[in-house]
Write a protein that holds these residues in place. Sequence first.
Motif, PDB file in Angstrom:
ATOM      1  N   ASN A  56      32.405  22.652 -13.756  1.00  0.00           N
ATOM      2  CA  ASN A  56      32.113  23.958 -13.158  1.00  0.00           C
ATOM      3  C   ASN A  56      33.378  24.687 -12.725  1.00  0.00           C
ATOM      4  O   ASN A  56      33.523  25.892 -12.949  1.00  0.00           O
ATOM      5  N   GLN A  92      29.248  24.980 -27.506  1.00  0.00           N
ATOM      6  CA  GLN A  92      28.616  25.180 -26.205  1.00  0.00           C
ATOM      7  C   GLN A  92      27.164  24.699 -26.210  1.00  0.00           C
ATOM      8  O   GLN A  92      26.728  23.992 -25.295  1.00  0.00           O
ATOM      9  N   VAL A 127      27.369  18.557 -18.085  1.00  0.00           N
ATOM     10  CA  VAL A 127      27.489  19.981 -18.433  1.00  0.00           C
ATOM     11  C   VAL A 127      26.316  20.720 -17.800  1.00  0.00           C
ATOM     12  O   VAL A 127      25.327  21.065 -18.446  1.00  0.00           O
ATOM     13  N   THR A 128      26.425  20.928 -16.495  1.00  0.00           N
ATOM     14  CA  THR A 128      25.406  21.610 -15.701  1.00  0.00           C
ATOM     15  C   THR A 128      26.079  22.731 -14.918  1.00  0.00           C
ATOM     16  O   THR A 128      26.984  22.466 -14.119  1.00  0.00           O
ATOM     17  N   ILE A 129      25.680  23.963 -15.169  1.00  0.00           N
ATOM     18  CA  ILE A 129      26.317  25.100 -14.492  1.00  0.00           C
ATOM     19  C   ILE A 129      25.625  25.373 -13.164  1.00  0.00           C
ATOM     20  O   ILE A 129      24.467  25.792 -13.121  1.00  0.00           O
ATOM     21  N   ASN A 130      26.342  25.105 -12.094  1.00  0.00           N
ATOM     22  CA  ASN A 130      25.864  25.383 -10.740  1.00  0.00           C
ATOM     23  C   ASN A 130      27.099  25.480  -9.850  1.00  0.00           C
ATOM     24  O   ASN A 130      27.520  24.505  -9.228  1.00  0.00           O
ATOM     25  N   PHE A 131      27.688  26.669  -9.809  1.00  0.00           N
ATOM     26  CA  PHE A 131      28.972  26.845  -9.125  1.00  0.00           C
ATOM     27  C   PHE A 131      28.878  26.533  -7.624  1.00  0.00           C
ATOM     28  O   PHE A 131      29.806  25.981  -7.039  1.00  0.00           O
ATOM     29  N   LEU A 152      35.143  26.036 -15.765  1.00  0.00           N
ATOM     30  CA  LEU A 152      34.536  27.271 -16.280  1.00  0.00           C
ATOM     31  C   LEU A 152      35.047  28.493 -15.519  1.00  0.00           C
ATOM     32  O   LEU A 152      35.378  29.515 -16.125  1.00  0.00           O
ATOM     33  N   LYS A 209      30.927  16.632 -12.962  1.00  0.00           N
ATOM     34  CA  LYS A 209      30.190  17.898 -12.854  1.00  0.00           C
ATOM     35  C   LYS A 209      31.015  18.949 -12.124  1.00  0.00           C
ATOM     36  O   LYS A 209      31.037  20.120 -12.509  1.00  0.00           O
ATOM     37  N   HIS A 242      25.632  21.440 -23.871  1.00  0.00           N
ATOM     38  CA  HIS A 242      24.578  21.624 -22.877  1.00  0.00           C
ATOM     39  C   HIS A 242      23.383  20.702 -23.162  1.00  0.00           C
ATOM     40  O   HIS A 242      22.698  20.257 -22.231  1.00  0.00           O
ATOM     41  N   TYR A 281      34.317  23.131 -22.754  1.00  0.00           N
ATOM     42  CA  TYR A 281      33.421  22.414 -23.664  1.00  0.00           C
ATOM     43  C   TYR A 281      34.213  21.518 -24.626  1.00  0.00           C
ATOM     44  O   TYR A 281      33.799  20.394 -24.922  1.00  0.00           O
TER      45      TYR A 281
END
Length: 515
Positions: free
Chosen positions: A90, A207, A217-221, A93, A86, A211, A149
Amino acid sequence: MQETKQAANRVAKNTGILYVQMGLTIFLSLYATRLILAALGAEDFGIFNVVGGAIAMLTFLNTAMSAASQRFMSFAQGEGNFNKQKQIFNISLILHFFIAITIVILLEIMGYFLFDGILKISPDRLNVATMIYQFLIISTFFTIISVPYDAIINSHENMLLVAILRIVEITLKLGIAIFITYTSFDKLYVFGLLMASLTVFLLIIRQIYCHKKYKEVTINFKAYYDKALFKEMTSFAGWSFLGSAASMITMQGMTVLINSFFGVIVNAAQGIALQITGQIMAFSNTMLKALNPLIVKSEGEDNRDRMLKASITGNKISFFLLAFFAIPLIIEMPYVLDLWLKDVPKYAVIFCQLNIFRSMVSQLTITFPTAIGATGNIKKSQLVESIIWILLLPVSYIMFKSGTAPETIYINLIFMVIGFSISRIYFTHRICGLSIKKYFEDVLLRALIVALVTAAVAISPILLMSEGFARLIIVCLVSSIVFLILILTVGLNISEKTLIINMGKTVFTKIIKRS
């Protein structure tokens, strides 16, 4: 031993999926190119290869850059560290967003100079060429930000999705070719717009799929940012990007250089060479898509021995898969192009022959960059390769200035690839512990014997028969028989023969059970 067998079976399954896809798409791709050339004409096709041809380079850039993210993702999977996956996604990205912005700015600056006297494009087609360039920039942005991705898909070895997307891509490309054949609008403009739109569409599909399919594939910077990992990935991505950027600039620079000295008609020949080479390289690249994750995961599992064995075998098999089709194609290239295309652009034959030969040389060390990258120690190897890439343009420019023929640049490219090969062998030896003696005896010597003897025998019908379809069939038949005999007797060692037989039995058994 059991793990090695399972890994081999996984590679066999993924390779099989990709070869089914390739069989469905290769004919459609070649037919689409024929329609496009006929619809656009040699001049507009050449213009697209100069300006929009960089869109094709995006595939190469995307593959090269995703290899960096894939290295960390596959390595973490080998370690069994889900939380780290994870974090890697991030951070990847963030990195690729800034890379995309930088590349877009550089392309806009470069475009100002390209369309202000460097490119030789007739004034009445300049506006269309400029618009195609802007389409390219949009595609570039989406391509780069979607790299993480692609890395996820490859690290999970999801070759079924890769195959499906490739089939969708080539089917839509054929639809574009048919559409521009009959459209009343400017064919070059429409073609450039639709090809760029196709690139963006496929990337968005990737993409959405990732997801929904993959939990990492979890967006949490904020939650998944790690300073040490960010620094490590930034360093790796930076050096990897240096090599990717050098290669992309050089390959596109080749197009601009040819255009500056010889015009868009010779660029059309270059476009044909890239199409032919790309299609036959698909046979070897397909195997590499399935093999590369195994190489990196083996290093992540601290299994250096399996990593080196996979790399050495991968080079040899990749060469054989390409050479099987390349040898008869090089011999019969004039007739094949005449059969495929209505009007064969000047220099297309020699460009195709030299570019295919260059690709054969490259396959002999094709997995070593992955092996080096798996260790994370890529700085020196990428620096050397970047310098070799950049040297191609000034050397070719000087030679063109002195009056050499267009094919000189492809001859220079062959010497450049030989330089790459020497560099890759050296760094794989220094960093990974490769035995140079084993590589020369088990890969290079066996590959040269198989290729040279096959070529010597396959060329004999040329001396006895006139050009035509019958001779093409004879050359292909003789080449195939001799090649397969030599692979079984000389090309493969005992352990490789056993591995391939076991892989074949496993795949055959699964097919029987499902039928």
